[in-house]
Each structure stands twice: as structure tokens, then as C-alpha cells.
Scaffold this active site. Structure first.
Site, mmCIF file in Angstrom:
data_model
loop_
_atom_site.group_PDB
_atom_site.id
_atom_site.type_symbol
_atom_site.label_atom_id
_atom_site.label_comp_id
_atom_site.label_asym_id
_atom_site.label_seq_id
_atom_site.Cartn_x
_atom_site.Cartn_y
_atom_site.Cartn_z
ATOM 1 N N ARG A 1 64.067 82.937 9.021
ATOM 2 C CA ARG A 1 63.982 84.372 9.271
ATOM 3 C C ARG A 1 62.499 84.749 9.181
ATOM 4 N NH1 ARG A 1 68.314 83.677 5.587
ATOM 5 N NH2 ARG A 1 70.349 84.364 6.409
ATOM 6 N N LYS B 1 68.600 85.067 1.897
ATOM 7 C CA LYS B 1 69.309 86.288 1.495
ATOM 8 C C LYS B 1 70.078 86.052 0.205
ATOM 9 C CE LYS B 1 69.980 88.657 5.917
ATOM 10 N NZ LYS B 1 70.986 89.191 6.867
ATOM 11 N N HIS C 1 63.531 87.267 15.922
ATOM 12 C CA HIS C 1 64.823 86.773 15.433
ATOM 13 C C HIS C 1 65.526 85.937 16.497
ATOM 14 C CE1 HIS C 1 67.677 86.756 12.177
ATOM 15 N NE2 HIS C 1 68.666 87.038 13.009
ATOM 16 N N ARG D 1 65.016 82.308 16.024
ATOM 17 C CA ARG D 1 65.925 81.702 15.035
ATOM 18 C C ARG D 1 67.264 81.402 15.699
ATOM 19 N NH1 ARG D 1 67.935 81.535 9.540
ATOM 20 N NH2 ARG D 1 69.819 82.798 9.282
ATOM 21 N N HIS E 1 73.545 80.523 6.263
ATOM 22 C CA HIS E 1 74.658 81.454 6.438
ATOM 23 C C HIS E 1 75.668 81.276 5.309
ATOM 24 C CE1 HIS E 1 74.032 81.865 11.086
ATOM 25 N NE2 HIS E 1 73.285 82.701 10.397
ATOM 26 N N TYR F 1 77.445 80.871 17.495
ATOM 27 C CA TYR F 1 76.612 80.057 18.384
ATOM 28 C C TYR F 1 77.461 79.158 19.281
ATOM 29 C CZ TYR F 1 72.907 81.788 15.441
ATOM 30 O OH TYR F 1 72.062 82.627 14.771
#
Length: 304
Positions: A159, A182, A250, A253, A276, A285
Site C-alpha cells: 500500500r 492495517k 493503488h 498494488r 488481506h 482478483y
């Protein structure tokens, strides 16, 4: 407005998320705003129920009334689903703490919405973006900097906040980076030779003292690099190449993940590399790759 009791309960939940689940500050702020708005609506809607008793008084019709109001005010189905998720989380925590039944809140169905697919850039487009961003930047060391950041986004799937959060002491980059993503979750990310070389070229050209404990990537005046500057560099590059507005930092990524998948990468491994929390996020994806294959098939098939 909500009662002091509800305000205390809300703060207790946010403190729990911050301390136990290590939720990021920006996420906490969004959760707090969402649940506060929900409680304010129900406080007005259920006038006779006050304080924390309000939560156990909420029925399924009250949930529907809140959701109808949100949609009437223009909130998208996707945003409402996000708000409902925060409300359920709060209600579940409160129910366990106070030993009350909040089934109507937990059973409220989120509105259906079509999940937006990530919009990656092709391999050729990603490479061209990085090259164009460097060529369009008149200041030599800044050109090396922008190319290094963009290479990390595409080559390592970082990120923008993770790339700009790297410490100068981490250069030269090792074979594997420990990235704190995150919610403070750590993951291991392999560093490609191209990414390592791009960062080394930037470090050699940077006029600022890159001492450990300071930001690796710097602005012109020497402070930590503002992510908006990378966004502007990409904007200039995509305009010069005629690429769509979706070609953002982004998107690089997204491109990392999509290109790995197209090359036969394992979905679980890609999930780990991206950081994730849920495999369902990474599975988006798969849909991107299928859409790309169908597009190729439609153009190439003699009956397309």
C-alpha cells in the site's frame, strides 16, 4: 445526540477495538461515526427507550426504518452494508457485555450490491507508468524517488502508506521485508531485485541524510514524503500515456496481485503477500482475471 450511557458504551467498544483488536485509527473513527449516527437515529425513533436500554428495545422494523432513511439520504448499498457491519459488531460486543438479546440487530440483512472489481494496469502499462513518471520529473533525485516508490507498489504489492512508512534504516532492502499493515498486522514480503535496485538508486541520489529512525522517502525539503506527490506523479504519467484515471498508485498494488494470479500464483499466498484479512477480498482478483480472459477470448475467437 445520544445519551451519556450510550456514549460511554460506544467509547468502551472503540477502546476494546483499539486495545484488543489493534484496529487502525482511521477505521476506528469511521466505525465510531457510523455507530453514533445509528444510535442517534434510534434514540429519536424509539423515544420512550432511553440510555443503554435502547439497544435491547431495537426491533427488526426499527432496523429497516434506519436503513430506509440511510438509502433515502443517498447512501449507496455498499456504504450501508459497511455501516451495518459496524453496528452489528458494536451490538454483539454490547450484548456479550450486558447479557442482552440483540438478535434483531444481528439478523438485519445488508442490502445487495455489486462489488467493484479492482482495475489493474497491464504489465506493459505498469512498466511504462514508472518509466514515464521518472522521465517527466525534472529533478533527478526526485525522479529516482518516484520510480522507487512506484516499483515497490507494483513489485511488492505494498500500500502507498506502507511504502512511505519504510524506515531509512531498512535500506538497502533485504531479501524479505517485514511490513506492518492495517490493524498493525505484520506480513513478510519478498523484495524483487528490481525493487531493491530502484531503492538503492534513490538512496544514492537523495540529497538528504537518510539516518535510521527517519523516513526512507523524503519530500524536497527533507520531510516525510506526502503520498499526494506520488499520486500527482502518476497522474502526469498516465496523461502522457493516455491511460485511464483508474491508473492510480493503488492500482499498481492491484496489478501486483492480478499479474501474480495470471502467472499461476496461489490465491492463499497472494492473500498473505497483500495482507488481506479475508480470502474473499483476494478472490476479487479471480474475477478480474476471468474478465480479462473473456475479453481476450471475445476478440480472438472466430465467432466472437
Amino acid at each position: 445526540m445520544i445519551s451519556p450511557g450510550l456514549a460511554d458504551a460506544l467509547e468502551g467498544w472503540l477502546t476494546h477495538l483499539r486495545g484488543v483488536d489493534n484496529v487502525a485509527a482511521a477505521t476506528l473513527e469511521a466505525y465510531g461515526a457510523d455507530v453514533r449516527c445509528f444510535l442517534a437515529f434510534q434514540s429519536g425513533h424509539l423515544g420512550e427507550a432511553t440510555g443503554t436500554a435502547l439497544i435491547s428495545a431495537i426491533g427488526i422494523r426499527d432496523m429497516r426504518a434506519w436503513m430506509a432513511r440511510e438509502r433515502a439520504e443517498g447512501l449507496s448499498a455498499r456504504s450501508l452494508a459497511r455501516k451495518l457491519s459496524a453496528v452489528r459488531n458494536f451490538a454483539g460486543w454490547f450484548a456479550e457485555r450486558e447479557d442482552i438479546d440483540v438478535t434483531p440487530i444481528l439478523s438485519a440483512k445488508a442490502p445487495k450490491f455489486t462489488r467493484k472489481l479492482p482495475r489493474p494496469v497491464s504489465v506493459e502499462g505498469s512498466r511504462a507508468l514508472i518509466e514515464a513518471a521518472a522521465e517527466l520529473e525534472p529533478t533527478g533525485w526526485v525522479a529516482f524517488r518516484d520510480a522507487a516508490v512506484m516499483t515497490l507498489l507494483w513489485g511488492c504489492g505494498l500500500r502507498i502508506s506502507e511504502a512511505l512508512g519504510l524506515d531509512a534504516g531498512q535500506a538497502p532492502l533485504p531479501d524479505t521485508l517485514v511490513i506492518r499493515g492495517k490493524g498493525g498486522k505484520e506480513r513478510l514480503v519478498p523484495v524483487l531485485p528490481a525493487a531493491r535496485q530502484a531503492v538503492e538508486a534513490y538512496c544514492a541520489a537523495c540529497p538528504h541524510d537518510l539516518t535510521p529512525g527517519t523516513a526512507l522517502f523524503r519530500g524536497v525539503r527533507g520531510g516525510p514524503l506526502n503520498p499526494r506527490l506520488i499520486a500527482k506523479a502518476m497522474e502526469r504519467a498516465r496523461h502522457s500515456l493516455g491511460l485511464p484515471a483508474s491508473a492510480t498508485p493503488h492500482a499498481l498494488r492491484h496489478s501486483f496481485a492480478t499479474h501474480l494470479l495470471a502467472a499461476g500464483g496461489d490465491l492463499r499466498a497472494i492473500q498473505d503477500l497483500l495482507g488481506h484479512a479475508s480470502l474473499s477480498t483476494t478472490q476479487a482478483y479471480t474475477a478480474v482475471d476471468e474478465a480479462r480472459l473473456l475479453q481476450v477470448y471475445g476478440k480472438a475467437h472466430p465467432h466472437g
